[in-house]
Scaffold this active site. Structure first.
Site, mmCIF file in Angstrom:
data_model
loop_
_atom_site.group_PDB
_atom_site.id
_atom_site.type_symbol
_atom_site.label_atom_id
_atom_site.label_comp_id
_atom_site.label_asym_id
_atom_site.label_seq_id
_atom_site.Cartn_x
_atom_site.Cartn_y
_atom_site.Cartn_z
ATOM 1 N N HIS A 160 -5.967 -5.859 -2.443
ATOM 2 C CA HIS A 160 -6.639 -5.980 -1.153
ATOM 3 C C HIS A 160 -6.760 -7.429 -0.706
ATOM 4 C CE1 HIS A 160 -8.782 -1.801 -1.499
ATOM 5 N NE2 HIS A 160 -7.490 -1.700 -1.249
ATOM 6 N N HIS A 195 0.502 4.562 -2.350
ATOM 7 C CA HIS A 195 0.275 5.894 -1.790
ATOM 8 C C HIS A 195 1.391 6.865 -2.164
ATOM 9 C CE1 HIS A 195 -3.087 5.297 1.353
ATOM 10 N NE2 HIS A 195 -3.186 4.366 0.409
ATOM 11 N N ARG A 200 0.823 -1.208 0.000
ATOM 12 C CA ARG A 200 0.000 0.000 0.000
ATOM 13 C C ARG A 200 0.858 1.259 0.000
ATOM 14 N NH1 ARG A 200 -2.943 1.962 5.095
ATOM 15 N NH2 ARG A 200 -4.334 3.609 4.385
ATOM 16 N N ASN A 207 -2.876 8.514 5.213
ATOM 17 C CA ASN A 207 -1.586 7.850 5.436
ATOM 18 C C ASN A 207 -1.250 7.596 6.906
ATOM 19 O OD1 ASN A 207 -0.864 7.614 2.723
ATOM 20 N ND2 ASN A 207 0.006 9.670 2.662
#
Length: 330
Positions: free
Chosen positions: A197, A70, A66, A98
């Site tokens: 995911h 990001h 992730r 975050n």
């Protein structure tokens, strides 16, 4: 004896290897094997450290994957998500999307190992890309060649993270047109990268409204499977901001295609996940993952990760190679 990575390469179809080594890998000045002369053991050092970390803390696989996502969606893949902020000037990692990121210590540790082996050579942005790949491989997911040569940015602003990261309550169309298309990605990339995911967890706060206040009237999202909804309510009480829930129930430590099966069963945490069923191409893709091996998804995931890893990169003389990932060079 062949390494784990070597075995994964042997299992990959030739067509995928050729694709990942062709024009995609040359985009924006990146190339596979960028450090072959300047730091030939760079990728091996990253993998060795990741193998150690995953053995001690396997739950970090999802957060580290992730983190690369990001980073790339905010001013490109430049390692800016790693920079520390201040009270007066909060950085990306201080932004609400975050705050729940984990694994910064892992990145710092890998950077230290690389600085000892090859001072001032390997960028923090490239470390993020390599770590994301290895996190997937070490959870039984696919291997792909990572084009490297990124340089690190010197700017990190919290507000820009808030503006550029798709929230979990957005639907497919909002995510595609508002976030992916502007970055050069398409509908298939949304479908495929959502499959990430399959590993990791999420805080209840990321989906609490979906189970307790979906329309602002104290109701639940009617698209949720009723049995799954009750399980979520059992785990997450209203305003719970600390409890972690598996994103892919029963398989959150293994990279596989079971996430797509859960979308079809309406047993996923986020509106962004469930809204895949609103798009015919996505629904057809999900249906194909129910039967057979996850080969299509594995192949596609590598391709989409390479595309994402090319977003607005800094190469050549742009940016810098940070000595420490949390601070710019002075």
């Amino acid at each position: 004896m062949a390494s784990h990575l070597d075995l994964f390469k042997l299992l990959l179809p030739l067509s995928l290897l050729l694709l990942l080594s062709s024009s995609l890998t040359d985009a924006e000045g990146l190339k596979v094997g960028f450090y072959s002369n300047s730091c030939p053991k760079a990728e091996a050092i990253v993998y060795k450290e990741m193998k150690r970390v995953m053995k001690l803390a396997p739950s970090l696989a999802g957060p580290l994957l992730r983190m690369h996502f990001h980073d790339c969606f905010v001013n490109g893949c430049d390692g800016s998500v790693l920079l520390n902020g201040t009270t007066r000037s909060p950085a990306e990692r201080d932004a609400i999307p975050n705050i729940s990121l984990r694994g910064f210590g892992t990145i710092d540790g890998i950077k230290e190992k690389l600085e000892k082996a090859c001072p001032g050579i390997v960028s923090c942005a490239d470390i993020l890309a390599l770590v994301a790949r290895d996190a997937v491989v070490l959870t039984n997911g696919p291997y792909w060649e990572v084009p490297t040569g990124r340089r690190d940015g010197r700017r990190s602003v919290a507000l820009e993270a808030l503006r550029n990261l798709p929230p979990p309550f957005f639907n497919f169309s909002q995510i595609l047109n508002g976030f992916f298309v502007p970055k050069g990605l398409n509908a298939k990339d949304v479908i495929v990268l959502s499959g990430g995911h399959t590993i990791g967890t999420s805080h209840c706060s990321s989906f609490n409204d979906r189970i307790y206040n979906f329309t602002g009237k104290g109701d639940s999202d009617p698209s949720l499977d009723k049995f799954y909804l009750q399980k979520l309510k059992d785990k997450c009480k209203p305003k719970d901001a600390t409890t972690l829930v598996e994103m892919d129930p029963g398989s959150f430590k293994t990279f596989d295609a079971s996430y797509y099966k859960n979308v079809l069963k309406r047993r996923v945490l986020f509106t962004s996940d469930q809204s895949l069923l609103e798009y015919s191409e996505a629904k057809a893709y999900l249906q194909r993952q129910i039967n057979g091996s996850p080969l299509e998804f594995f192949n596609d995931f590598g391709v989409s990760m390479v595309k994402m890893g090319n977003i607005e990169v800094l190469t050549g003389s742009k940016g810098e190679i940070r000595k420490k990932c949390a601070v710019v060079n002075y």
